[in-house]
Structure formats: structure tokens, C-alpha cells
Design a protein around this motif. Structure first.
Motif, PDB file in Angstrom:
ATOM      1  N   VAL A  26      41.358  64.334  26.760  1.00 16.87           N
ATOM      2  CA  VAL A  26      40.134  64.739  26.268  1.00 16.87           C
ATOM      3  C   VAL A  26      39.047  63.478  26.581  1.00 16.87           C
ATOM      4  CG1 VAL A  26      38.499  65.542  24.607  1.00 16.87           C
ATOM      5  CG2 VAL A  26      40.744  66.394  24.781  1.00 16.87           C
ATOM      6  N   CYS A  27      39.548  62.508  25.986  1.00 15.75           N
ATOM      7  CA  CYS A  27      38.678  61.323  26.013  1.00 15.75           C
ATOM      8  C   CYS A  27      38.379  60.690  27.528  1.00 15.75           C
ATOM      9  CB  CYS A  27      39.092  60.222  25.236  1.00 15.75           C
ATOM     10  SG  CYS A  27      39.112  60.476  23.504  1.00 15.75           S
ATOM     11  N   SER A  28      39.415  60.615  28.221  1.00 13.01           N
ATOM     12  CA  SER A  28      39.302  60.179  29.556  1.00 13.01           C
ATOM     13  C   SER A  28      38.332  61.250  30.393  1.00 13.01           C
ATOM     14  CB  SER A  28      40.753  60.407  30.473  1.00 13.01           C
ATOM     15  OG  SER A  28      41.556  59.334  29.680  1.00 13.01           O
ATOM     16  N   LEU A  29      38.624  62.279  30.159  1.00 12.34           N
ATOM     17  CA  LEU A  29      37.643  63.415  30.870  1.00 12.34           C
ATOM     18  C   LEU A  29      36.514  63.390  30.363  1.00 12.34           C
ATOM     19  CD1 LEU A  29      38.318  67.323  31.275  1.00 12.34           C
ATOM     20  CD2 LEU A  29      36.391  66.435  30.012  1.00 12.34           C
ATOM     21  N   LEU A  30      36.043  62.963  28.931  1.00 15.08           N
ATOM     22  CA  LEU A  30      34.548  62.838  28.801  1.00 15.08           C
ATOM     23  C   LEU A  30      34.094  61.578  29.225  1.00 15.08           C
ATOM     24  CD1 LEU A  30      34.758  63.913  24.701  1.00 15.08           C
ATOM     25  CD2 LEU A  30      33.893  65.159  26.888  1.00 15.08           C
ATOM     26  N   ILE A  31      34.936  60.469  29.270  1.00 13.70           N
ATOM     27  CA  ILE A  31      34.405  59.242  29.951  1.00 13.70           C
ATOM     28  C   ILE A  31      34.093  59.468  31.401  1.00 13.70           C
ATOM     29  CG2 ILE A  31      35.237  56.839  30.651  1.00 13.70           C
ATOM     30  CD1 ILE A  31      36.796  56.935  27.974  1.00 13.70           C
ATOM     31  N   LEU A  32      34.893  60.145  32.076  1.00  5.19           N
ATOM     32  CA  LEU A  32      34.651  60.235  33.598  1.00  5.19           C
ATOM     33  C   LEU A  32      33.497  61.282  33.783  1.00  5.19           C
ATOM     34  CD1 LEU A  32      38.479  60.572  34.807  1.00  5.19           C
ATOM     35  CD2 LEU A  32      36.926  58.700  35.294  1.00  5.19           C
ATOM     36  N   LEU A  47      44.434  67.452  31.263  1.00  3.63           N
ATOM     37  CA  LEU A  47      44.112  68.002  30.134  1.00  3.63           C
ATOM     38  C   LEU A  47      44.764  69.466  29.717  1.00  3.63           C
ATOM     39  CD1 LEU A  47      42.506  68.012  27.268  1.00  3.63           C
ATOM     40  CD2 LEU A  47      40.515  68.851  28.336  1.00  3.63           C
ATOM     41  N   ILE A  48      44.643  70.012  30.903  1.00  7.31           N
ATOM     42  CA  ILE A  48      45.245  71.676  30.655  1.00  7.31           C
ATOM     43  C   ILE A  48      46.706  71.374  30.560  1.00  7.31           C
ATOM     44  CG2 ILE A  48      45.785  73.598  32.210  1.00  7.31           C
ATOM     45  CD1 ILE A  48      43.070  72.981  33.409  1.00  7.31           C
ATOM     46  N   VAL A  49      47.432  70.663  31.263  1.00 10.77           N
ATOM     47  CA  VAL A  49      48.849  70.601  31.149  1.00 10.77           C
ATOM     48  C   VAL A  49      49.161  69.947  29.669  1.00 10.77           C
ATOM     49  CG1 VAL A  49      50.715  69.072  31.698  1.00 10.77           C
ATOM     50  CG2 VAL A  49      49.155  69.781  33.423  1.00 10.77           C
ATOM     51  N   ASN A  50      48.194  69.393  29.063  1.00 12.81           N
ATOM     52  CA  ASN A  50      48.677  68.868  27.888  1.00 12.81           C
ATOM     53  C   ASN A  50      48.341  69.782  26.687  1.00 12.81           C
ATOM     54  OD1 ASN A  50      49.421  65.710  27.464  1.00 12.81           O
ATOM     55  ND2 ASN A  50      47.922  65.609  29.061  1.00 12.81           N
ATOM     56  N   TRP A  51      47.194  70.709  27.093  1.00  9.42           N
ATOM     57  CA  TRP A  51      47.211  71.618  26.161  1.00  9.42           C
ATOM     58  C   TRP A  51      48.094  72.886  26.222  1.00  9.42           C
ATOM     59  CZ3 TRP A  51      40.967  73.039  27.167  1.00  9.42           C
ATOM     60  CH2 TRP A  51      40.138  72.039  26.055  1.00  9.42           C
ATOM     61  N   GLU A  53      58.887  65.283  28.079  1.00 10.40           N
ATOM     62  CA  GLU A  53      59.064  64.935  29.375  1.00 10.40           C
ATOM     63  C   GLU A  53      58.467  65.637  30.571  1.00 10.40           C
ATOM     64  OE1 GLU A  53      59.920  62.107  32.211  1.00 10.40           O
ATOM     65  OE2 GLU A  53      60.145  61.807  30.215  1.00 10.40           O
ATOM     66  N   GLN A  54      58.537  66.919  30.561  1.00  7.50           N
ATOM     67  CA  GLN A  54      57.904  67.725  31.591  1.00  7.50           C
ATOM     68  C   GLN A  54      56.507  67.522  31.621  1.00  7.50           C
ATOM     69  OE1 GLN A  54      58.638  71.997  31.019  1.00  7.50           O
ATOM     70  NE2 GLN A  54      57.692  72.487  32.715  1.00  7.50           N
ATOM     71  N   THR A  55      55.848  67.498  30.582  1.00  7.52           N
ATOM     72  CA  THR A  55      54.334  67.343  30.246  1.00  7.52           C
ATOM     73  C   THR A  55      54.172  66.134  31.092  1.00  7.52           C
ATOM     74  OG1 THR A  55      54.247  68.782  28.183  1.00  7.52           O
ATOM     75  CG2 THR A  55      52.400  67.065  28.936  1.00  7.52           C
ATOM     76  N   ARG A  56      54.668  65.049  30.785  1.00  7.27           N
ATOM     77  CA  ARG A  56      54.410  63.892  31.239  1.00  7.27           C
ATOM     78  C   ARG A  56      54.607  63.721  32.744  1.00  7.27           C
ATOM     79  NH1 ARG A  56      56.606  61.740  26.402  1.00  7.27           N
ATOM     80  NH2 ARG A  56      58.889  61.497  27.445  1.00  7.27           N
ATOM     81  N   ARG A  57      55.725  64.550  33.268  1.00  5.78           N
ATOM     82  CA  ARG A  57      55.947  64.477  34.562  1.00  5.78           C
ATOM     83  C   ARG A  57      54.921  65.157  35.396  1.00  5.78           C
ATOM     84  NH1 ARG A  57      60.479  66.211  34.072  1.00  5.78           N
ATOM     85  NH2 ARG A  57      60.296  68.385  34.713  1.00  5.78           N
TER      86      ARG A  57
END
Length: 395
Positions: free
Chosen positions: A36-42, A86-90, A96-100
Motif C-alpha cells: 500500500v505504501c509503495s503504491l501511494l509513493i509511486l 497490492l492485489i496479490v497481497n490482498w 511463499e506463493q504470494t511472494r513468488r
């Protein structure tokens, strides 16, 4: 659009980021918060560097005409990647699958950004264009691929973002659902931005002129979309904080009668710490609960089941339900114990070690019920009046 039309949404995104940073500081390992923070910064960076005054300044500082173009396009591409991560983490799932999957999106869009830079270097864009770079160079070799590639990447991310947030909003309730629906509305404006930009660029490819769509219609759509999306990100957090604060304050206030009742019985050797009114409400709540629990320990030897049983029977006979009757009974027993403890300042009452003195339930819900009974129960009022009259008669 002038510079303010870009800087205002950038500031709004900065405000949204400010609300998120405290949570990130306390839980920086959370991939969702980082996303979320990365998205807002970008997103804020996109609007800052896409503003015409910033474009002119960057071009002037670097000495390269249209240097801002690949810079802004790369920021937009990375912003698209941030949306997908962000979608993947939500969506959640095995860590491990989420990180991949997140790494795949990051690497993929990072590769797109690198290709944008290479293609821009291969192309030629000697004439500085502050507002209409997309349509002016829409048919220029290499540059046209740059424009089409960044718009496609942004469009894919916006479509997936709308689909994911909409699907998730159907599974949750409360402020989270409201925030997701607002985000969906914001990204619908982003889709409209993509539609107008792509229409103007394609029109140039086939020999028509729809430049106004790209120059004058698309930027306001992006600004409105960013503002709405920022509200969607911030609203659940702010409203949840307000809700938690209100709940804590309500509990603190409702425990007031119980706290006032047992105050005379707090341990005499314990220093009385008075917190100023500006102290965090959570700390004041903890102190109040601690004072109540300490007083209960002092009152243990004075609790008398006979008071409680009698009060329970009277409360039930008067039509009270089970929970109310129990709370009234506990309140009456507590009031009687306070009176007995006050009349026995030297602690002459001794309970043998093999006995377990009656205790009052200390769960928050039970304490609130007892506190309410202390304030409203006629039985408690009658006991207090009887004690007062007895004291006067004795005097």
C-alpha cells in the motif's frame, strides 16, 4: 491543466501515505502494508513529475529535451506493478506463493520499464512537449512503442484492480467494503483515462486528430481517479481508528460508576498516579481497569454471598432478565463489601487460607454491567440509603 491540478492529487496521496506510515512503522514486515505504501509513493510521484512545471524543470536540469517522458512513463509502469502486487497481497494465500507471484509482477513490470528507457534512447524526440508528448510523437519510430507499451501496462493493472476490489468488496462488510467500493470508482476513472489516451494515440496512427482527448480530457480524469482512490485507501483506516477510539472512550466512561465505587478500597500503599487529561485514552483505560482489579483484591474478604443471593432473588422477582439480575446482585454485594471495608480500616476481617473468598467477575462485559447496575439499580440505591441512615443513627 496547470501545475496545481497535478500537485493537489499528489498532496492527497501524500496525506493517505501519512495515515499509513505509523502502521508500517509498527509492522514493517507486513507485505500488504508495504504494498500500500509503495503504491501511494509511486502514485504521488507520478503526479508530481507529470506536472508541466516539473516536466520543464527536469528537462532543464538534465539538459535532455523530453527527459521527463521516460521518467514519468517508468513511474506509471512501476505504479501499475504496485497495484498488482497490492492485489496479490490482498488476495492472500500461502506466503511463499504470494511472494513468488509478487516477484513475478515486479520483475515483469520492471522489465517493461527498462524496455521503455531503451526504446526512448533509440528513438528521437528533439522537440520539447510539456502537455501533448503522447500524440505529438504517436507515430515516431520507437517512441510510438514506448507510448503504446506504457498505456497497455497501465490499462492491464487498472482492469485487474477494478476486478479484484469489486470481488473482494462482495465478501466483506463495514468500512472496508466502503473503501473498496470507493477504490473501484477511482479506478473506473483511471480506465477512462486510459480509454481517452489510447483513443487519441490510435487516432493519430490512422490519420485523425483527437489530441484534445489526450491533452485536456485525460489528465482531469486521472486526477479525479487519484483523489477518489486516495479516499478509498484512507477511509477504512481513519474510520476504524475513530470507531476504536469511540469504543474505548465509551467503555472508559461507562466504567466510571464502578471505578468511583471502589476507589476508597484501593491499596493504601500503592501510589496514586493521576494521568493528565491529554494522556492517551488507551493508557487511561488501562489505569482505570487496573484500579478496579486492585480494589477487588482488597475487597475479596468482604464479599458476602448472602447479599448477592438475596439481591438476585429480588431482581428476578421484579422481572429482570438473567444477565441483569446477576449484574444487580454483583453490584449489591460489591456495595456492601465497600461499606464493610470502609468500616474496617484496620483489616480486622480475616479469611482463612483454605477458603476462597467470593470474587466478582472481571471480564469487561461483566464490569460494564455491574457499573451500570451501580448507577441505575433501585436495590443498590436502597442499600446505600440504609447504610447512610445507619451511619446517622450511629452518630
Amino acid at each position: 491543466m496547470n501545475g496545481q491540478d497535478y500537485y493537489i492529487p499528489a498532496a492527497a496521496l501524500g496525506v493517505a501515505l501519512a495515515f499509513k506510515l505509523p502502521a508500517l512503522r509498527h509492522n514493517w514486515r507486513d507485505p500488504l502494508l508495504r504494498s500500500v505504501c509503495s503504491l501511494l509513493i509511486l502514485a504521488g510521484s507520478v503526479f508530481t513529475f507529470a506536472a508541466p512545471p516539473t516536466i520543464a524543470a527536469v528537462n532543464r536540469w538534465t539538459g535532455v529535451s523530453n527527459f521527463s517522458a521516460p521518467l514519468v512513463y517508468c513511474l506509471i509502469t512501476l505504479f501499475s506493478a504496485a497495484c498488482l502486487v497490492l492485489i496479490v497481497n490482498w488476495r492472500g494465500g500461502p506466503p511463499e506463493q504470494t511472494r513468488r507471484i509478487s516477484r513475478r509482477w515486479i520483475v515483469g513490470y520492471g522489465g517493461v520499464a527498462a524496455v521503455l528507457v531503451v526504446l526512448f534512447v533509440l528513438g528521437e524526440a528533439p522537440v520539447e512537449r510539456l502537455r501533448d508528448f503522447d500524440t505529438y510523437y504517436a507515430s515516431t519510430p520507437y517512441i510510438q512503442v514506448v507510448i503504446g507499451l506504457y498505456l497497455t501496462a497501465h490499462l492491464v493493472a487498472a482492469v485487474v484492480m477494478v476486478a479484484m476490489c469489486w470481488r473482494w468488496s462482495l465478501q466483506v462488510r463495514g468500512w472496508l467494503r466502503t473503501g473498496l467500493m470507493i477504490i473501484v470508482i477511482g479506478y473506473v476513472f483511471n480506465l477512462s483515462y486510459d480509454a481517452t489516451k489510447i483513443s487519441a494515440v490510435v487516432a493519430r496512427w490512422i490519420g485523425h486528430d483527437l489530441d484534445d482527448l489526450s491533452t485536456y480530457v485525460a489528465p482531469p480524469l486521472a486526477s479525479v481517479g487519484a483523489l477518489i482512490s486516495a479516499i478509498g485507501f484512507v477511509l477504512p483506516l481513519v474510520c476504524q481508528r475513530l470507531s476504536d477510539t469511540w469504543k474505548t472512550w465509551t467503555t472508559y466512561r461507562r466504567l466510571g460508576p464502578l471505578w468511583a465505587e471502589v476507589q476508597p478500597c484501593t491499596p493504601s500503599g500503592t501510589p496514586c498516579v493521576r494521568m493528565p487529561w491529554w494522556s492517551p485514552l488507551e493508557l487511561r483505560m488501562i489505569q482505570r481497569e487496573s484500579d478496579i482489579h486492585d480494589a477487588f483484591l482488597q475487597l475479596g474478604p468482604y464479599f458476602d454471598d448472602r447479599h448477592r443471593d438475596r439481591a438476585y432473588e429480588l431482581a428476578r422477582a421484579s422481572g429482570s432478565d438473567e444477565e441483569t439480575a446477576r449484574a444487580v446482585a454483583e453490584a449489591v454485594m460489591l456495595t456492601a463489601a465497600v461499606r464493610a471495608r470502609t468500616a474496617d480500616p484496620d483489616g480486622a476481617v480475616i479469611v482463612s487460607s483454605d477458603e476462597n473468598p467470593t470474587d466478582i467477575p472481571q471480564a469487561p462485559r461483566d464490569l460494564l454491567r455491574i457499573s451500570h447496575a451501580l448507577r441505575t439499580s433501585p436495590l443498590v440505591a436502597a442499600l446505600r440509603q440504609t447504610a447512610t441512615l445507619s451511619g446517622r443513627a450511629g452518630g
